[in-house]
Design an enzyme around this catalytic site. Structure first.
Site, PDB file in Angstrom:
ATOM      1  N   GLY A   1     -13.351 -77.589 -13.129  1.00 32.17           N
ATOM      2  CA  GLY A   1     -11.956 -77.776 -13.510  1.00 32.17           C
ATOM      3  C   GLY A   1     -11.634 -79.236 -13.762  1.00 32.17           C
ATOM      4  O   GLY A   1     -12.256 -80.135 -13.186  1.00 32.17           O
TER       5      GLY A   1
ATOM      6  N   PHE B   1      -5.382 -86.242 -13.871  1.00 31.00           N
ATOM      7  CA  PHE B   1      -6.047 -87.394 -13.261  1.00 31.00           C
ATOM      8  C   PHE B   1      -7.045 -86.970 -12.193  1.00 31.00           C
ATOM      9  O   PHE B   1      -7.267 -87.668 -11.218  1.00 31.00           O
ATOM     10  CB  PHE B   1      -5.018 -88.362 -12.654  1.00 31.00           C
ATOM     11  CG  PHE B   1      -3.882 -87.693 -11.936  1.00 31.00           C
ATOM     12  CD1 PHE B   1      -2.676 -87.475 -12.571  1.00 31.00           C
ATOM     13  CD2 PHE B   1      -4.019 -87.273 -10.626  1.00 31.00           C
ATOM     14  CE1 PHE B   1      -1.628 -86.854 -11.918  1.00 31.00           C
ATOM     15  CE2 PHE B   1      -2.971 -86.662  -9.958  1.00 31.00           C
ATOM     16  CZ  PHE B   1      -1.766 -86.454 -10.622  1.00 31.00           C
TER      17      PHE B   1
ATOM     18  N   HIS C   1     -13.819 -70.434  -2.179  1.00 26.38           N
ATOM     19  CA  HIS C   1     -13.060 -69.216  -1.900  1.00 26.38           C
ATOM     20  C   HIS C   1     -13.815 -67.998  -2.426  1.00 26.38           C
ATOM     21  O   HIS C   1     -13.522 -67.473  -3.497  1.00 26.38           O
ATOM     22  CB  HIS C   1     -11.671 -69.317  -2.541  1.00 26.38           C
ATOM     23  CG  HIS C   1     -10.766 -68.165  -2.230  1.00 26.38           C
ATOM     24  ND1 HIS C   1     -10.521 -67.711  -0.950  1.00 26.38           N
ATOM     25  CD2 HIS C   1     -10.047 -67.359  -3.051  1.00 26.38           C
ATOM     26  CE1 HIS C   1      -9.686 -66.699  -0.990  1.00 26.38           C
ATOM     27  NE2 HIS C   1      -9.385 -66.459  -2.250  1.00 26.38           N
TER      28      HIS C   1
ATOM     29  N   ASP D   1       4.213 -76.960  -9.427  1.00 28.48           N
ATOM     30  CA  ASP D   1       3.508 -76.477 -10.619  1.00 28.48           C
ATOM     31  C   ASP D   1       2.971 -75.076 -10.381  1.00 28.48           C
ATOM     32  O   ASP D   1       1.765 -74.819 -10.506  1.00 28.48           O
ATOM     33  CB  ASP D   1       2.375 -77.439 -10.986  1.00 28.48           C
ATOM     34  CG  ASP D   1       1.812 -77.185 -12.380  1.00 28.48           C
ATOM     35  OD1 ASP D   1       2.463 -76.457 -13.146  1.00 28.48           O
ATOM     36  OD2 ASP D   1       0.723 -77.701 -12.686  1.00 28.48           O
TER      37      ASP D   1
END
Length: 391
Positions: free
Chosen positions: A126, A130, A205, A250
């Site tokens: 991913g 930043f 996970h 978000d």
């Protein structure tokens, strides 16, 4: 004159005379001296420091500034803690975020070399504005983890705060996650700081983990009870955040991960912040597809948790219909074609969550007691391999 004074005087006079006699021929002519350099400075070697390599002078200067002026640097940073010890961010956004470590404690990797000895990193899974996320392996325990690298030079000031617990200025993601413990929120195992990055270590996970958006795109079939099971976990995580005066900032399908046992966790707290009921936030950092109408009208300014309730509504719509609400600004949203095939309870819940008037939008307390959200689900009847297309 006492004897010892006469001896000192005689010694100093003889020394001066010897120096002047011996160095008279060695002293450079005044015309040969560089501008601004006195005869005495050349004669007595004050320019000898130029013979020290530049790299050593840089290292000495850096060490001197690090160990002698640490307190002064801490005072000028635009972050504070209130009288109760709570974390707060001041209004100033002029100074680049700095981090001054006094003591990490024994559980944290203290430098990059120690960190590399402890973990082996693999492929990138991913990327953010930043940050970069990689899979990794802990060499000590042979367990798989996820490591997030936050680029220090790119980190904006509103994404950092002063943490009184660690006596340092940290990204808000680290400071907040270090205090959270919930089954539907990603766990922070440890963190560290290098010259260029903040490093977060989190457990992997499950064996087959993907974000919710990827999961939705690979679904063979889905029904409302299963959507309820997944959505209820997301709601529980967001409710836990709100109870601790934290906004995720978000909420979207990309920031929810799900594993082969259909367990969900909220991730990516890079935009998270503390809030109060009367606080006005002017740096909305979420995605436009999940953005509440009042945020767009007020040019990114919003107040309270209503914006996250709207984002939850978009997630629920996407989960059920594998698509975003097409006309989110229409007054006739209740006439949406997808809602016509949904159950009455789900349709009313979506209309309430996606209401354009934030004052009448569904509140968290109402959502937690909603009949559709609290329906019984036999999750054991669902099989990952039958529901999800393999890549």
């Amino acid at each position: 004159m006492p004897i010892y004074k006469r001896e000192i005087a005689r010694t100093s006079i003889s020394t001066k005379s010897q120096t002047s006699d011996c160095d008279a021929d060695k002293a450079p002519h005044s015309n040969d001296r560089a501008p601004g350099i006195s005869h005495e400075s050349v004669l007595y070697g004050k320019r000898q420091r130029s013979k020290v390599p530049k790299i050593l002078r840089f290292i000495f200067s850096w060490l001197r500034s690090k160990f002698t002026s640490r307190t002064k640097k801490t005072k000028v940073l635009p972050f504070n803690a209130d009288s109760s010890g709570n974390l707060v961010v001041t209004e100033s956004k002029q100074t680049r975020v700095q981090m001054l470590i006094h003591s990490w404690g024994s559980k944290y990797a203290k430098n990059e070399k120690k960190f590399r000895r402890k973990y082996s990193t693999f492929e990138i899974i991913g990327n953010g504005t930043f940050s970069t996320v990689r899979k990794a392996l802990c060499k000590n325990t042979q367990t798989k983890v996820v490591i997030k690298y936050i680029k220090r030079s790119l980190l904006p000031n509103y994404c950092a705060l002063y943490d009184s617990k660690y006596d340092a200025h940290l990204p808000s993601e680290i400071s907040i996650l270090a205090r959270l413990e919930h089954p539907n929120i990603v766990e922070l195992q440890e963190f560290s700081k290098t010259d260029n990055h903040f490093i977060l270590v989190m457990p992997l996970h499950g064996r087959h983990t993907m974000d919710l958006r990827q999961f939705i795109s690979r679904l063979r079939a889905i029904d409302e009870p299963f959507c309820c099971y997944v959505f209820r976990q997301i709601v529980n995580g967001v409710d836990y955040l709100h109870e601790n005066s934290i906004l995720h900032g978000d909420i979207k399908a990309d920031n929810v991960i799900i594993n082969e046992e259909f367990q969900c966790k909220l991730i990516d707290f890079g935009s998270a912040s503390y809030f109060t009921d009367d606080m006005i936030i002017d740096n909305f950092a979420g995605s436009v597809s999940y953005c509440a109408p009042e945020v767009l009208v007020n040019h990114g300014r919003f107040q309270g948790t209503e914006v996250e309730m709207y984002a939850l509504g978009v997630v629920l719509y996407l989960l059920n219909f594998q698509d975003y609400p097409l006309d989110q600004s229409s007054e006739f949203f209740h006439q949406d074609e997808n809602l016509q095939v949904a159950s009455e309870d789900l349709r009313l819940l979506l209309i309430s969550l996606l209401h354009h008037d934030s004052s009448t939008r569904c509140k968290m307390i109402d959502l937690l007691h909603n009949e559709w959200l609290n329906q019984r689900v036999a999750i054991e009847q669902y099989d990952w391999n039958k529901m999800v297309w393999e890549c």
